[in-house]
Design an enzyme around this catalytic site. Structure first.
Site, PDB file in Angstrom:
ATOM      1  CD  GLU A 242       5.669   0.863   4.934  1.00  0.00           C
ATOM      2  OE1 GLU A 242       4.597   1.509   4.861  1.00  0.00           O
ATOM      3  OE2 GLU A 242       6.779   1.345   4.635  1.00  0.00           O
TER       4      GLU A 242
ATOM      5  CD  GLU B 102       5.435   3.321   0.551  1.00  0.00           C
ATOM      6  OE1 GLU B 102       4.416   2.815   1.019  1.00  0.00           O
ATOM      7  OE2 GLU B 102       5.809   4.487   0.817  1.00  0.00           O
TER       8      GLU B 102
END
Length: 668
Positions: free
Chosen positions: A306, A232
């Site tokens: 995710e 991320e």
């Protein structure tokens, strides 16, 4: 073949013919070869015949027969081509689930992995926490519950592929996003950038981590089909060159499988790195969300790295729950698009000890000890309605009946555990901890402890002598929460919101004590470099900075808890017992231990230790009201429970067979 050597090491030369032996050679020539001068020719002949025999054998047998079975056909690995994944040129869909070996007792790894496989999933994803594997700089631990090789190997044995997410940053609601706190000893540290002090530490870590897993890659016969580059980074994006450096570091250390990145929709373009497949993270299926992937990589397979099956909880908030039907509908929608999916989390597990992270946007919020996450399996590995519906979905999707999931593990209620002994922190402190003397406060990470690596977690006690009373002002230098005492008299708390206290007047010089707790370092956002704990600057009394401190490091490691046994100061629990103090009792297990949950009703805030091991934090503000105690932490017979209570102590700890994680709030 002039470079090969045989026999005594002389170069072996294969000639077209042997002089004097062939057409036109008389019979008198042949016997001469077997004399002293013919030995060399004889060896050459035998070498020639051996080569001919080898050639015949190789013509009769396939060369692939010489390749180990586990490597046959493993050439291309996982590829991203023409809008789909291919595994050895065959179409492949990733149906994955996340679980973390460091949040699950090792004895339960196979149980959880088997349940993931039985649900119809084909891939495991796991993070790797740097701060556990290198808790002290230069000292690496891949043993016991940190045996990453064993975890990945076990996943392969169960029949799962693996996507490895080695960081160095992992987020994961874990202290400092998995980065070791000793990095913050450098006052100029710039985490997650190409700052030399950070990258040198990353390279050394990778030098030890990657050899643990490199042979477990798909092309080496192992289950790892892909490796994620950082995590991320698009939401951080402090250094345009950083992701390229991390990618090169992985490739240099012989990572050969498909590389991926992982970001939410807003971070995709900033977290992308050339040569890695971008994937996306979300919970709600927004219209055209996959177009955001197309904008940065055309004609590539789509993957939700995710898909958030639930959400984590913070102290003082509700227990977050995500509706099962809404979850199932979104999973179905993702699959209908042809995308691959990874369920984060499939099984959350537990933030044992003091390893929970925190978030700090408008306000600081530490994460609770439970990482139940309202996931597909509960914190203790039990089935949920989410599991049952996903099981049905993947059975219908594949057209095959999945193997029956293993039975759930029994839970036990061991009843009330009476705390029978008491030990005040003030009484035991001088005999257990040698104070550090310093003119000024020293933050936790820079304390001269743990072989120069500083203090990572727990509590730090700061003592200074004061001449009188007045206004005590922290000026924001308390991280994260301090109990304030004059001698042993409790005055109040200092934290992010309360930065001033009134100190009552008294006669003579008195001792001011600040017991400061690291409640968890931020794991996400732009405050990573601002996570030094303890007292990070001066404390002022009537606008005068305090000086000449005694500082006690109280990490409460197993060795510290075990040392409490040697204390002769344990006494019966008094009627007016208050903290900071230790309370001791015994949990009796008559038969084979089973999982249980501990409820600390009537206690205020602290931590629980089972047979010397830190189970986790409790806090009356909730939402979490029970602590998960795995059977693997218990033994048949006597089990010692020690509770460190900061302030208001109860009298019993209740063992129950049911968890309670607090008031439910549905995630919207």
């Amino acid at each position: 073949m002039g470079g090969a050597r045989v026999g005594n090491g002389a170069p072996m030369v294969v000639e077209a013919g042997v002089p004097g032996y062939g057409a036109g050679a008389g019979p008198d020539v042949v016997p001469a070869m077997w004399g002293c001068g013919g030995r060399r020719r004889r060896r050459l002949l035998w070498g020639f015949f051996a080569l001919l025999l080898t050639a015949v054998v190789l013509r009769r047998f396939n060369l692939s027969d010489l390749v180990p079975m586990r490597l046959r056909g493993r050439v291309l690995g996982l590829q991203a081509k023409n809008s789909q994944f291919l595994l050895e040129d065959k179409p492949f869909r990733i149906f994955g689930g996340s679980m973390h070996y460091f949040r699950i007792p090792r004895e339960y790894w196979r149980d959880r992995l088997t349940k993931l496989k039985a649900c119809g999933l084909n891939t495991l994803t796991t993070y790797v926490p740097w701060n556990l594997h290198e808790a002290e700089r230069g000292t690496f631990d891949f043993s016991g519950n940190l045996d990453l090789k064993a975890f990945i190997t076990m996943a392969g044995e169960v029949g799962l592929w693996v996507i490895l997410r080695p960081g160095p940053y992992i987020c994961s609601e874990w202290d400092l996003g998995g980065l070791p706190s000793w990095l913050l000893q450098d006052p100029e540290m710039q985490l997650r950038t190409t700052y030399k002090g950070f990258m040198d530490a990353v390279y050394e870590y990778f030098d030890h981590l990657i050899p643990e897993v490199v042979h477990l890659q798909y092309k080496k016969g192992g289950p790892i089909i892909a490796v994620q580059v950082e995590n991320e980074y698009g939401s951080y994006a402090e250094d345009d060159n950083y992701m390229g450096h991390i990618k090169k570091a992985l490739l240099k250390r012989k990572i050969v499988e498909l590389l991926m990145t992982s970001d939410n929709k807003d971070g995709l373009s900033f977290g992308f790195v050339e040569g890695a497949l971008a994937t996306i993270n979300f919970q709600k299926m927004e219209k055209d969300i996959f177009l955001k992937l197309d904008n940065i990589q055309h004609d590539m397979p789509k993957m939700v790295m995710e898909y958030w099956t639930g959400w984590f909880d913070s102290w003082g908030g509700p227990h977050n729950v995500y509706d099962v039907d809404e979850m199932l509908e979104t999973v179905e929608d993702i699959i209908k698009t042809g995308a691959s999916i990874n369920l984060y989390m499939f099984h959350g597990g537990t933030n044992f000890g003091f390893w929970n992270g925190a978030v700090h946007f408008e306000e600081y919020k530490p994460t609770i000890s439970s990482y139940d996450y309202d996931a597909v399996l509960t914190e203790s590995g039990d089935y949920t309605s989410k599991y049952l519906k996903l099981y049905q979905l993947f059975t219908e999707l594949t057209g095959n009946t999945q193997p029956l999931p293993p039975l759930g593990l029994n839970k036990a209620s061991y009843g009330a555990i009476v705390m029978q002994q008491y030990l005040s922190l003030w009484e035991v402190l001088p005999s257990l901890v040698e104070p550090i003397k310093s003119e000024q406060p020293i933050n936790m990470e820079n304390l001269p402890v743990n072989n120069g690596n500083g203090q990572a977690f727990g509590y730090t006690l700061y003592e200074a002598v004061i001449p009188g009373g007045g206004k005590l002002d922290s000026r924001g230098h308390v991280r994260d929460r301090a109990q304030v005492f004059v001698n042993t008299l409790f005055i109040g708390y200092l934290d992010y919101t309360t930065q001033e206290l009134s100190i009552p007047n008294g006669q003579g010089y008195r001792q001011l004590r600040l017991l400061v707790e690291n409640c968890g370092r931020v794991n996400y956002g732009h405050k990573l470099n601002d996570q030094r704990k303890g007292l990070i600057g001066d404390i002022f009394l009537n606008d005068t900075s305090l000086r000449n401190f005694k500082i006690y490091s109280l990490e409460m490691k197993p060795s510290f808890v075990q040392s409490l046994h040697a204390s002769l100061s344990w006494s019966a629990v008094p009627d007016s017992a208050v903290g900071p103090a230790f309370f001791r009792g015994t949990l009796q297990v008559q038969h084979m231990p089973q999982d249980t949950f501990l409820k600390l009703e009537g206690w205020e805030k602290g931590a629980v230790f089972i047979n010397g091991r830190n189970l986790g934090r409790y806090w009356k503000i909730g939402p979490q009201e029970t602590l998960y105690l795995p059977a693997t932490w218990l033994k048949q017979g006597h089990n010692e429970i020690v509770v460190f209570e900061e302030r208001a102590a109860g009298r019993i700890v209740q063992s129950t067979d049911l968890p309670f994680l607090g008031r439910i709030q549905y995630v919207s």
